[in-house]
Design an enzyme around this catalytic site. Structure first.
Site, PDB file in Angstrom:
ATOM      1  N   CYS A 225      31.506  22.280  54.589  1.00 25.56           N
ATOM      2  CA  CYS A 225      31.141  21.024  55.248  1.00 25.56           C
ATOM      3  C   CYS A 225      32.419  20.266  55.653  1.00 25.56           C
ATOM      4  O   CYS A 225      33.532  20.614  55.244  1.00 25.56           O
ATOM      5  CB  CYS A 225      30.275  20.162  54.317  1.00 25.56           C
TER       6      CYS A 225
ATOM      7  N   ASN B  68      28.128  24.406  43.641  1.00 22.65           N
ATOM      8  CA  ASN B  68      27.668  23.059  43.981  1.00 22.65           C
ATOM      9  C   ASN B  68      26.899  22.466  42.811  1.00 22.65           C
ATOM     10  O   ASN B  68      26.188  23.175  42.077  1.00 22.65           O
ATOM     11  CB  ASN B  68      26.845  23.044  45.275  1.00 22.65           C
ATOM     12  N   ILE B  69      27.094  21.158  42.624  1.00 24.13           N
ATOM     13  CA  ILE B  69      26.474  20.445  41.501  1.00 24.13           C
ATOM     14  C   ILE B  69      25.781  19.213  42.070  1.00 24.13           C
ATOM     15  O   ILE B  69      26.447  18.277  42.527  1.00 24.13           O
ATOM     16  CB  ILE B  69      27.550  20.043  40.461  1.00 24.13           C
TER      17      ILE B  69
ATOM     18  N   CYS C   7      30.203  19.665  46.348  1.00 22.97           N
ATOM     19  CA  CYS C   7      30.111  21.001  46.940  1.00 22.97           C
ATOM     20  C   CYS C   7      30.903  22.012  46.102  1.00 22.97           C
ATOM     21  O   CYS C   7      31.843  21.654  45.386  1.00 22.97           O
ATOM     22  CB  CYS C   7      30.683  21.007  48.347  1.00 22.97           C
TER      23      CYS C   7
ATOM     24  N   GLU D 299      33.069  24.209  47.077  1.00 22.21           N
ATOM     25  CA  GLU D 299      34.484  24.297  47.454  1.00 22.21           C
ATOM     26  C   GLU D 299      35.299  23.216  46.749  1.00 22.21           C
ATOM     27  O   GLU D 299      36.384  23.463  46.234  1.00 22.21           O
ATOM     28  CB  GLU D 299      34.650  24.119  48.969  1.00 22.21           C
TER      29      GLU D 299
ATOM     30  N   CYS E  12      34.615  18.920  52.739  1.00 28.49           N
ATOM     31  CA  CYS E  12      35.405  19.975  52.084  1.00 28.49           C
ATOM     32  C   CYS E  12      36.568  20.415  52.963  1.00 28.49           C
ATOM     33  O   CYS E  12      37.657  20.703  52.468  1.00 28.49           O
ATOM     34  CB  CYS E  12      34.517  21.164  51.725  1.00 28.49           C
TER      35      CYS E  12
HETATM   36  N1  THU Z   1      27.085  22.573  49.905  1.00 26.19           N
HETATM   37  C1  THU Z   1      28.205  23.163  49.386  1.00 26.19           C
HETATM   38  O1  THU Z   1      28.285  23.403  48.176  1.00 26.19           O
HETATM   39  N2  THU Z   1      29.216  23.457  50.231  1.00 26.19           N
HETATM   40  C2  THU Z   1      29.226  23.203  51.567  1.00 26.19           C
HETATM   41  O2  THU Z   1      30.236  23.370  52.232  1.00 26.19           O
HETATM   42  C3  THU Z   1      28.003  22.708  52.212  1.00 26.19           C
HETATM   43  C4  THU Z   1      26.938  22.210  51.296  1.00 26.19           C
HETATM   44  C5  THU Z   1      25.966  22.239  48.997  1.00 26.19           C
HETATM   45  C6  THU Z   1      25.775  20.758  48.775  1.00 26.19           C
HETATM   46  C7  THU Z   1      24.310  20.721  48.396  1.00 26.19           C
HETATM   47  O3  THU Z   1      24.188  20.915  46.995  1.00 26.19           O
HETATM   48  C8  THU Z   1      23.683  21.905  49.104  1.00 26.19           C
HETATM   49  O4  THU Z   1      24.757  22.724  49.532  1.00 26.19           O
HETATM   50  C9  THU Z   1      22.833  21.529  50.289  1.00 26.19           C
HETATM   51  O5  THU Z   1      23.499  20.703  51.160  1.00 26.19           O
END
Ligand code: THU
Length: 131
Positions: free
Chosen positions: A91, A43-44, A54, A56, A94
């Site tokens: 989420c 995640n960035i 995210c 994914e 994604c």
């Molecule tokens: N996040 C993901 O990378 N993948 C997900 O499926 C859910 C959320 C990240 C986004 C954000 O940087 C952090 O988790 C908190 O929401």
């Protein structure tokens, strides 16, 4: 053939690159293509919040932008400060991206410290929107 545990390990390695100064929640993903190649992502986050990507989707966009269009499975791990205390699920956004490129039997693998759970895309996003 990349097995599920190997894919989870690659997701864990990718999580180390997470850029998440705002939430402190680190996520890593490893996407297995039908070609056998694995693309990883983290995640960035962004100060403006909505540009956050995210883990994914980072993995999917890396793969698609290099010509991959067929996928077998994705492993996801995540937790506050990179501590894996619970299963991390993709989420809704994604899941919708997965539905764009993957069939109903695409595998979504999530893990905590003790075990691995596997779902199909059909289970996590039934009746998905498609044109
Ligand atoms: N996040 C993901 O990378 N993948 C997900 O499926 C859910 C959320 C990240 C986004 C954000 O940087 C952090 O988790 C908190 O929401």
């Amino acid at each position: 053939m990349t097995d599920r545990i190997t894919l989870v390990k690659k997701a864990y390695e990718a999580m180390q690159y997470s850029y998440s100064p705002y939430s402190g929640f680190k996520v890593g993903a490893a996407l297995l293509c039908k070609s056998g190649k694995v693309y990883t992502g983290c995640n960035i986050e962004n100060a403006a919040f909505s540009p956050t990507n995210c883990a994914e989707r980072t993995a999917f966009f890396k793969a698609v932008s290099e010509g991959e269009k067929e996928f077998t499975a994705i492993a996801i791990v995540g937790g506050k400060n990179g501590e894996i205390t619970d299963f991390c699920y993709p989420c809704g956004v994604c899941r919708q991206v997965m539905a764009e490129f993957c069939g109903a039997d695409f595998e979504i693998i999530t893990a905590n410290q003790e075990s691995i759970k596997t779902y199909t895309l059909k289970e996590l996003l039934p009746q998905s929107f498609k044109i």
